[in-house]
Design a protein around this motif. Structure first.
Motif, mmCIF file in Angstrom:
data_model
loop_
_atom_site.group_PDB
_atom_site.id
_atom_site.type_symbol
_atom_site.label_atom_id
_atom_site.label_comp_id
_atom_site.label_asym_id
_atom_site.label_seq_id
_atom_site.Cartn_x
_atom_site.Cartn_y
_atom_site.Cartn_z
ATOM 1 N N ARG A 223 2.749 -2.264 4.254
ATOM 2 C CA ARG A 223 3.110 -1.104 5.024
ATOM 3 C C ARG A 223 4.638 -0.720 4.818
ATOM 4 N N PRO A 257 -3.982 -1.805 -5.585
ATOM 5 C CA PRO A 257 -5.058 -2.049 -4.239
ATOM 6 C C PRO A 257 -6.262 -2.128 -4.562
ATOM 7 N N GLY A 259 -8.527 -2.778 -1.644
ATOM 8 C CA GLY A 259 -9.341 -2.795 -0.489
ATOM 9 C C GLY A 259 -9.615 -4.082 -0.045
ATOM 10 N N ARG A 263 -4.254 -4.978 -0.042
ATOM 11 C CA ARG A 263 -4.604 -3.745 1.102
ATOM 12 C C ARG A 263 -3.399 -2.847 1.237
ATOM 13 N N TYR A 264 -3.414 -1.672 0.729
ATOM 14 C CA TYR A 264 -2.425 -0.634 0.847
ATOM 15 C C TYR A 264 -2.766 0.628 0.159
ATOM 16 N N ALA A 265 -2.279 1.654 0.436
ATOM 17 C CA ALA A 265 -2.770 2.932 -0.185
ATOM 18 C C ALA A 265 -1.346 3.441 -0.562
ATOM 19 N N ALA A 266 -1.359 4.299 -1.450
ATOM 20 C CA ALA A 266 -0.168 4.973 -1.994
ATOM 21 C C ALA A 266 0.772 5.527 -1.112
ATOM 22 N N ASP A 268 1.762 3.958 1.560
ATOM 23 C CA ASP A 268 2.368 2.953 2.043
ATOM 24 C C ASP A 268 3.610 2.585 1.355
#
Length: 272
Positions: A223, A257, A259, A263-266, A268
């Motif tokens: 994050r 990632p 899931g 665990r992260y998204a673009a 972040d």
């Protein structure tokens, strides 16, 4: 080993933020000397050492050890900054211990070892030796909190996660490194490890922010990661491995990632 009174308002604010990241109890310690990570494009300045302290024998810490921003460096049997796996650390922290306001200079041997839950608060590594810190607790309830501080020049790993439990790295900065965090890929005793990296500045060159073992149930959550000087996005945010307990080199099985393990998204990650 000392402790000091702190302003209540500041303490409550930081405790609230750390609690949201899953850090509770003895792992939460605050200080007015914390140097938070900077906003995008502005990495916080490193502190100036307030004296030097040579260390010939590993310093054992129970409770709280305040280094008062002195520079600690190894001598004698601690006088190495190579990659020898048998090196001793400059500091050993017993379960629940806090190490704060410390600069580790050169050589730093094997940095810091945590034998159980620990807090590394405002700790800086000017030139990482074998590893900056190794987390070795055997309880699934162990929490290792790295809050503030930074590390430079780690030819391999910065944080080596050999034990069980949760590692939280927040308001940290790293530059010129191999891996920021690595869940041990070939330790004789393996665990499912939880890693959270939040509000961190990463400056190229670097290879990987975190490496985890998918087959042992590791999870890595990223994050608010600010990546500097990596326009081609060569630094791998999260790398998955098949770990083992035989000592063999673990096999990389994927990045990015998924899931589950990573665990992260673009959103972040940010680049400048």
């Amino acid at each position: 080993m000392t402790s000091h009174k702190r302003k209540t308002g500041r303490r409550r604010a930081v405790i609230g933020g750390l609690s949201a990241l899953g850090i509770t109890g003895a792992a939460i310690v605050t200080s007015s000397l914390l140097a938070p990570a900077g906003a995008a494009g502005a990495v916080a300045a490193w502190p100036e050492a307030k004296g030097d302290k040579p260390v010939a024998t590993t310093i054992e810490v129970s409770g709280t050890y305040d280094g008062k921003l002195k520079r600690f460096h190894g001598t004698g049997e601690l006088g190495s900054d190579g990659q020898d796996e048998s090196q001793k650390p400059v500091f050993v922290l017993k379960d629940g211990a806090v190490l704060k306001n410390v600069i580790l200079g050169t050589p730093a041997a094997d940095g810091v070892h945590c034998l159980g839950s620990c807090t590394l608060q405002n700790v800086w590594w000017e030139n990482v030796g074998e590893d900056a810190a190794t987390f070795k607790g055997t309880s699934a309830s162990s929490v290792y909190a790295v809050y503030g501080g930074g590390a430079k020049s780690a030819s391999d790993k910065v944080f080596q996660f050999n034990g069980a439990g949760k590692l939280v790295v927040t308001k940290f900065q790293v530059s010129d490194f191999g891996k920021l965090v690595r869940s041990c890929g070939n330790c004789k005793k393996q665990y499912a490890r939880t890693i959270l990296i939040n509000d961190v500045d990463v400056t190229a060159p670097g290879k990987s922010i975190v490496g985890v073992n998918a087959n042992y149930g590791d999870t890595a959550t990223l994050r608010n990661i600010r990546i500097h000087g990596d326009a081609k996005q060569k630094i791998k945010p999260c790398t998955r491995f098949t770990g083992n307990d035989t000592g063999k080199e673990p096999k990389e099985i994927g990045t990015g990632p998924d899931g589950t393990t990573c665990r992260y998204a673009a959103g972040d990650l940010s680049y400048d």
